[in-house]
Motif scaffolding. Structure first.
Motif, mmCIF file in Angstrom:
data_model
loop_
_atom_site.group_PDB
_atom_site.id
_atom_site.type_symbol
_atom_site.label_atom_id
_atom_site.label_comp_id
_atom_site.label_asym_id
_atom_site.label_seq_id
_atom_site.Cartn_x
_atom_site.Cartn_y
_atom_site.Cartn_z
ATOM 1 N N LEU A 17 4.410 7.840 -0.411
ATOM 2 C CA LEU A 17 3.047 7.333 -0.305
ATOM 3 C C LEU A 17 3.018 6.239 0.745
ATOM 4 O O LEU A 17 3.719 5.222 0.614
ATOM 5 N N ARG A 18 2.235 6.419 1.772
ATOM 6 C CA ARG A 18 2.126 5.434 2.849
ATOM 7 C C ARG A 18 1.053 4.407 2.494
ATOM 8 O O ARG A 18 -0.079 4.773 2.171
ATOM 9 N N MET A 19 1.443 3.130 2.588
ATOM 10 C CA MET A 19 0.557 2.036 2.209
ATOM 11 C C MET A 19 0.542 0.985 3.307
ATOM 12 O O MET A 19 1.484 0.893 4.105
ATOM 13 N N LEU A 43 -2.133 -1.523 -7.199
ATOM 14 C CA LEU A 43 -1.879 -1.820 -5.795
ATOM 15 C C LEU A 43 -2.806 -2.937 -5.351
ATOM 16 O O LEU A 43 -4.021 -2.858 -5.551
ATOM 17 N N THR A 56 1.177 -4.771 0.948
ATOM 18 C CA THR A 56 0.785 -4.257 -0.361
ATOM 19 C C THR A 56 1.786 -4.702 -1.427
ATOM 20 O O THR A 56 2.998 -4.627 -1.228
ATOM 21 N N ARG A 105 11.086 1.334 2.296
ATOM 22 C CA ARG A 105 10.827 2.255 1.179
ATOM 23 C C ARG A 105 11.096 1.554 -0.151
ATOM 24 O O ARG A 105 12.111 0.880 -0.318
ATOM 25 N N HIS A 125 -0.390 11.048 -8.593
ATOM 26 C CA HIS A 125 0.574 11.600 -7.653
ATOM 27 C C HIS A 125 1.783 12.083 -8.460
ATOM 28 O O HIS A 125 2.479 11.277 -9.085
ATOM 29 N N VAL A 140 2.974 -3.907 -5.277
ATOM 30 C CA VAL A 140 2.931 -2.864 -6.296
ATOM 31 C C VAL A 140 3.374 -3.467 -7.616
ATOM 32 O O VAL A 140 4.479 -4.016 -7.718
ATOM 33 N N LEU A 155 9.005 3.992 -6.635
ATOM 34 C CA LEU A 155 7.991 3.743 -7.654
ATOM 35 C C LEU A 155 8.327 4.445 -8.970
ATOM 36 O O LEU A 155 8.067 3.908 -10.042
ATOM 37 N N PHE A 203 -6.142 5.582 -1.892
ATOM 38 C CA PHE A 203 -5.724 5.577 -3.288
ATOM 39 C C PHE A 203 -6.885 5.270 -4.230
ATOM 40 O O PHE A 203 -6.688 5.257 -5.447
ATOM 41 N N TYR A 207 8.100 7.516 -3.796
ATOM 42 C CA TYR A 207 8.400 6.322 -3.017
ATOM 43 C C TYR A 207 7.126 5.808 -2.360
ATOM 44 O O TYR A 207 6.175 6.559 -2.115
ATOM 45 N N ALA A 208 7.129 4.522 -2.051
ATOM 46 C CA ALA A 208 6.085 3.892 -1.241
ATOM 47 C C ALA A 208 6.739 3.372 0.029
ATOM 48 O O ALA A 208 7.841 2.821 -0.006
#
Length: 364
Positions: A88-90, A154, A94, A114, A65, A96, A117, A59, A46-47
């Protein structure tokens, strides 16, 4: 910290665990039957948007990952454990995108939001799953399903209400430092700003907006000249563009009108949608123009540029005219924002009238 607004990563979800074929065998129980459990689910990727991050540098170096696989099923009716998910913290803003298909998977615009991905594979079935009245001793099982694998791009686009646009040394960094708490580098040479800066402008209590300062544009930026074309994407989320023009350039042979036209042409060449955004003209560095010449020079500039939109005159260094610009910008931004309706509170809802206690003569 280095500012990175593009990165490519590989995400691999975990495979599901396979099912188990097992039969219950205990003393004094001659007909135990099947007891093979199902496999566990594989971990997903997840992002999540994090407001405390402002770059994708994490990244740039950690490109792969992988989530763990689910555990296989076991006998005695034991199902395999599901694997933990990877989060994954963004930074907020952002985008994707799937590199193979070009499809946008999601945009992180809300903190804590959330986006999946890669989905983990489901676990396989054990022989306990196939038990029936006609098949009392099944010996079949299924393997776990494989997890998704993706190559992702990204792209960070900062979330700002207003974007500053102009040639190098037009005074963009000085302006954002004058009207907000942002402290970008300010110097007397071109391309002082190497990456975008965000500043929060406080107009009044609970009244504010965000300004983005990007590196200056030069002619040919859309074709790769200079640095501005690398960061024009950060202006695509803004509601308003402020086009800063230096009325007192260092070189007397430089024509500010020609520079202003070149900036507009680069905008249109890069993105017609960005060119169509509301744009205001801000004439900067009036402190370097004699007082008796200011009005004539401003009128001549507007006439030659054939500008029909709003015009603001200011000096970012002395803050002359900055308050007028800030108030006008906030009024425009506030009109663009959608009002947030508060959630209804049931405690304050009007109770329905009981007909038994209605006054005489009020019955329908």
């Amino acid at each position: 910290m280095k500012f990175v607004d593009e990165a490519s990563i590989d995400v691999v979800a975990g495979n599901g665990g396979s099912g188990c074929v097992s039969f219950r065998r205990e003393k004094f129980i001659p007909f135990g039957g099947p007891d093979g459990g199902d496999g566990g689910r594989g971990g997903s990727v997840y992002a999540v948007g994090d407001r405390n991050l402002n770059t994708l540098i994490d990244f740039r170096y950690a490109r792969r990952h992988e989530a763990r696989n689910g555990e296989p099923g076991r006998g005695s009716d034991q199902f395999g454990a599901a694997a933990d998910d990877i989060v994954l913290r963004m930074p907020i803003g952002t985008i994707v995108t799937d590199l193979d298909s070009g499809q946008v998977i999601g945009e992180l615009l809300v903190p804590g939001e959330r986006v999946m991905l890669a989905k983990g594979g489901d676990g396989g079935f054990g022989n306990l799953h196939f038990k029936s009245s006609t098949n009392r001793a099944p010996r079949q099982k299924t393997p776990g399903w494989p997890g998704e694998q993706r190559k992702l791009k990204l792209e960070l686009r900062v979330l700002a209400d207003v974007g500053l646009l102009g040639m190098p040394n037009a005074g963009k960094s000085t302006l954002i430092s004058s009207i907000s708490n942002a402290r970008p580098k300010v110097a007397d040479y071109p391309f002082t700003t190497l990456h975008p800066h965000l500043g929060v402008v406080r107009v009044a209590p609970e009244k504010s907006f965000v300004v983005a300062d990007v590196p200056g544009l030069i002619e040919g930026a859309a074709d790769g000249a200079g640095l501005g074309h690398l960061f024009l994407r950060h202006l695509q989320r803004t509601h308003l563009l402020l086009h800063l023009v230096d009325l007192a350039p260092f070189d007397p042979e430089v024509d500010p009108v020609a520079q202003a036209r070149a900036i507009v042409a680069e905008l249109k060449k890069y993105d017609p949608g960005l060119h169509a955004k509301p744009r205001w003209l801000v004439l900067n560095k009036l402190d370097m123009v004699p007082v008796e010449e200011r009005e004539a020079r401003v009128k001549d500039f507007v006439r030659r540029l054939r500008w029909k939109g709003p015009v603001f005159q200011l000096s970012a260094l002395t803050r002359e005219g900055c308050d007028t610009l800030v108030r006008a910008v906030y009024t425009h931004i506030a009109a663009q924002r959608q009002p947030v309706e508060p959630d209804p509170d049931p405690r304050f809802d009007a109770p329905e009238a009981d007909p038994r206690f209605a006054p005489p003569g009020d019955s329908a």
